[in-house]
Design an enzyme around this catalytic site. Structure first.
Site, PDB file in Angstrom:
ATOM      1  CE  LYS A   1      -3.713   2.317   2.716  1.00 37.58           C
ATOM      2  NZ  LYS A   1      -4.724   2.167   3.681  1.00 37.58           N
TER       3      LYS A   1
ATOM      4  CG  ASP B   1     -13.534   3.090   5.670  1.00 40.57           C
ATOM      5  OD1 ASP B   1     -14.893   3.557   5.561  1.00 40.57           O
ATOM      6  OD2 ASP B   1     -12.839   3.256   4.969  1.00 40.57           O
TER       7      ASP B   1
END
Length: 880
Positions: free
Chosen positions: A579, A688
């Protein structure tokens, strides 16, 4: 004319004449001197194409030598029933059960005015029930069960005023029960189970004062149970299981009417697998003759009424699969008559298992699994010496297994899994010769795992989740045990080293403090506590090479703060997910820091594992930040639920999640959230939860990832994130974030539960909360809530509907397991996504309920082993 018993000589003579006549006429069909009867029997014989035993069973009346009984049961006959049987005008009994007659029932049977018994059970008869059977006005017993009959129940049968037993079970009958049944004033037994009957239970059924047994199970009967039915003072049994009875019993009489306790002769009551609700009335305790009580598989709530202990004849009690709460009444343990089953599983019962459990010395099966029970296992349980099955898993029992349980030597199944039990596994389990299934998984047992007895059977024994066990068979994959002599030497070595350690301890502590202070200043340090040794701290160049220059062909995802690439580390050959943070985006650096902090000290099977981080500069001198994760072979849940044209197939196979996979994923995500909320040293709010942040490994195990928005519950006693950890602005993703976040409320555990509820609804409907369907104030929550409970199939993802059709074609098409369990799952999702935070259920409650749903699917044959004892029912002889 009534049939007359013959003497042995007359009986033998009758059959001798029959044999001679049959031989002369190439048939064995006559013991009568009446030409009409003889021709009728010959015609009946002509309709039989297979007769392996040479059929017999004709009895003639003494007076007129007319055929009065035709008893051909269980003779392997194949063929049709001749219409000429209607000419046997003196026939009183006709027994044809357990054969293979396969045509229609001839309407000429209606001519038999003297017929008292007609039993055609267990054949292959087709067509409709002839309406003119009502002409058999003397009928006492009419059994047509276990055939292939279709059409409606003829209302004309309501004229059979002498009928006592009426059984049409296991056919394909449709329509509703005719109100004319209320005319059958002599009726004692009514068996209509396993058809396709619809409509409601007629009120007139309550007028039948002699009814003792009613079975309406496995139909599509709707509405409520009529209040008049509850006045049946002679009722012995009532079976309304596996119907579609919705709502509660009539409001005028409560959820289960209080006057149900007036049925003083009631001995068998089964209301299983419906949608009945409300509380269980205390008036059931007035049923002093009650033997079996089945209320399982409903929506009853509230406590178990203590007056049930007044049912002194009760030997079977099943209250499982409800929403019951409160403690188990100690009075219930004073029922020594409980000798078959006590099943209280899959509820929300709390408190201790009463010590008086030892009073149930003749009990065969005890199931209290999947509740919220606490405390130690009472030693009195060892006095239940007749137990063959004991299920206590899925609670919060602690302490060791009591030695008193060594007296349970006849036990076949023992499940103590998913508790907090500790200590060593008792040796007496080795000598339990009958023990075939032992589940001790997910406890805190320690010491040596035995290798004898049931522990030789690695398939029948489960001990996973006990990390302090050692030894055992190789199949259990436990570490080797350290011998006592080695331990002794090790202890001596420790004692000798203590003085040296104490001498340098002060210096070591000082150095460690200095080091920790220095470490805190370095934000970009690799996450060593959870780093894989095969993945060293990496540089920008290493990641550039691993991802082929961050090539677009290796791009597997993108988010608000970064992009994710697939890569292969050159040194170790490890496949990773990288990432890369977009540092130009506002909040990206903070997201990086938060994710590092969140992941460095947590470890759970369902959390995405971070291997290392990279804090470096690229070749242009720009700051470069990246997180390196374990690679998930099956990508994100988002791609499985909403496959694009490029991702609709995976290795040539269409991306479709089946029912069990979706439940497993849902349980995995809920377990990860529960760990974050309640088991971390500092609780974490994910903030989230959504399908793109749920990753699936090669075995389709769910891993929750992306902690860039995570919050820590520091210094807060109200379950909300501390102010010092908050940031300005809306937190989460539109559609998944709870409505209170938009109003400026602090993030909370309840907020994650809301997001999880939306995720769960999306997993089974296949609809995203931001789908174009949801406009003009319609939400995914409201869409599903409106469809409950009758229209759940209309809102369900199409692959699940295809799986349902396949399952129904292979199993029982009249028991729609899918629809039942889907409704339960949607109820959980709706409860989680309630707009009011305080009304949302806890994530631990979600896990408990999902486990119940999955176990029920396993038990009913959808997947996995069947627990036949939990599903056991008492087979009444006239249902066989």
């Amino acid at each position: 004319m009534k049939p007359v018993s013959l003497s042995f000589a007359e009986f033998r003579s009758c059959h001798l004449l029959l044999g001679i006549a049959l031989a002369l006429c190439f048939n064995r069909v006559s013991c009568t001197t009446n030409e009409t009867d003889r021709l009728a029997l010959l015609a009946f014989k002509a309709g039989i194409s297979e007769d392996p035993f040479g059929w017999y069973g004709i009895i003639c009346g003494r007076r007129h030598r007319r055929v009065t009984v035709l008893d051909l049961r269980s003779q392997g006959l194949f063929g049709s029933i001749s219409p000429h049987v209607g000419n046997l005008s003196f026939l009183g009994e006709m027994w044809l059960q357990n054969n293979s007659f396969n045509q229609e029932i001839p309407p000429q049977l209606g001519q038999l005015r003297r017929l008292r018994i007609l039993k055609f059970t267990s054949n292959s008869l087709i067509g409709e029930i002839p309406r003119n059977i009502s002409g058999c006005s003397d009928l006492v017993l009419l059994w047509l069960g276990k055939n292939k009959l279709t059409g409606e129940i003829p209302r004309e049968l309501g004229s059979l005023l002498k009928l006592r037993e009426f059984a049409l079970h296991k056919n394909n009958l449709t329509g509703s029960m005719p109100s004319s049944i209320g005319n059958l004033s002599s009726l004692e037994i009514l068996v209509l189970r396993e058809n396709n009957l619809s409509g409601s239970i007629p009120q007139v059924l309550g007028h039948l004062k002699n009814l003792q047994f009613i079975s309406l199970a496995i139909n599509a009967v709707s509405g409520t149970i009529p209040s008049s039915l509850l006045n049946l003072s002679s009722l012995i049994a009532f079976d309304a299981g596996n119907n579609q009875i919705h709502g509660t019993l009539p409001a005028s009489i409560g959820d289960i009417p209080s006057n149900l306790g007036n049925l003083q002769n009631l001995s068998y009551l089964e209301l299983s697998d419906n949608n009945l609700g409300g509380t269980i009335p205390s008036s059931l305790g007035n049923l002093s003759k009650l033997i079996s009580l089945f209320l399982d598989g409903n929506n009853f709530h509230g406590p178990i009424p203590p007056p049930l202990s007044n049912c002194l004849s009760l030997n079977l009690l099943d209250l499982s699969d409800n929403n019951l709460s409160g403690a188990i009444p100690p009075q219930l343990m004073g029922l020594p008559s409980l000798a078959i089953i006590l099943n209280l599983s899959h509820n929300h019962l709390t408190g201790f298992l009463p010590p008086k459990i030892g009073n149930l010395r003749t009990l065969t099966m005890l199931d209290i699994s999947n509740n919220l029970l606490v405390g130690e296992i009472p030693s009195g349980l060892g006095e239940c010496t007749s137990l063959t099955s004991l299920w206590m898993g899925g609670n919060f029992f602690h302490g060791s297994i009591p030695q008193s349980m060594r007296s349970l030597g006849g036990i076949d199944e023992l499940d103590l899994s998913c508790n907090n039990l500790s200590g060593q596994i008792p040796e007496f389990l080795i000598v339990f010769r009958s023990l075939k299934l032992l589940n001790l998984s997910y406890n805190n047992f320690e010491g040596v795992l035995p290798c004898e007895g049931v522990f030789r059977n690695a398939t029948g024994t489960s001990i996973i989740g006990n990390n302090k066990l050692c030894g055992g068979l190789p199949e259990f994959h436990l570490p080797n045990c350290i011998s006592k002599s080695f331990k002794s030497r090790k202890i001596n070595l420790v004692i000798l080293s203590t003085s040296v350690i104490l001498g340098v301890l002060g210096i070591a502590l000082i150095l460690a403090s200095i080091y920790l202070c220095w470490l805190k200043k370095i934000v970009m340090e690799p996450v060593s506590s959870s780093r894989d040794d095969s993945c060293p701290n990496v540089s920008y160049g290493t990641l550039l090479k691993a991802t082929d220059g961050f090539s677009s062909t290796n791009l597997i995802g993108a988010g608000s703060f970064g992009s994710v690439y697939r890569g292969v580390l050159e040194v170790s050959g490890t496949t990773v997910a990288v990432k890369v943070l977009h540092l130009v985006c506002h909040g990206a650096l903070k997201s990086f820091n938060v994710e590092c902090e969140a992941l460095k000290n947590i470890r759970h099977r369902n959390l995405l594992k971070i291997l290392t981080v990279c804090s470096d500069s690229d070749y242009q001198g720009n700051d470069f930040k990246a997180l390196v994760y374990e690679f998930m072979d099956n990508g994100s849940l988002e791609r499985w639920l909403h496959p694009s044209a490029t991702s609709s197939h995976h290795n040539g196979v269409p991306r479709k999640l089946n029912f069990i996979q979706r439940i497993n994923i849902a349980i995995g995500v809920a377990s990860a959230v529960d760990y974050l909320h309640h088991q971390c040293h500092i609780p974490i709010i994910h903030c989230d939860l959504k399908p793109s942040n749920i990753l699936l490994d090669s075995e389709m195990v769910a891993h929750v990832g992306d902690f860039g928005l995570a919050k820590f519950l520091i210094g807060s006693s109200f379950g909300t994130a501390a102010n010092q950890m908050s940031s300005v602005g809306f937190r989460g993703t539109i559609g998944y974030a709870p409505p209170e976040y938009a109003m400026g409320c602090e993030v909370s555990r309840e907020g994650d539960v809301y997001s999880y509820g939306i995720l769960l609804l999306e997993m089974f409907t296949g609809l995203s909360p931001t789908d174009d369907t949801f406009r003009d104030n319609l939400t995914l929550h409201g869409f599903v809530a409106k469809a409950l409970p009758d229209q759940v199939l209309e809102i369900t993802d199409s692959p699940l509907l295809q799986e349902r059709e396949s399952h129904l074609s292979r199993y029982n098409p009249q028991h729609d397991i899918f629809q039942e369990r889907l409704a339960m799952i949607y109820n959980i999702g709706v409860a989680c996504s309630n707009e009011v935070p305080g009304r949302r259920i806890s994530i631990s409650g979600v896990i408990n309920q999902l486990h119940r749903i999955r176990e029920k699917l396993f038990a009913l044959g959808l997947h996995g082993p069947v627990n036949s004892i939990t599903e056991e029912r008492i087979n009444h002889p006239f249902l066989l």
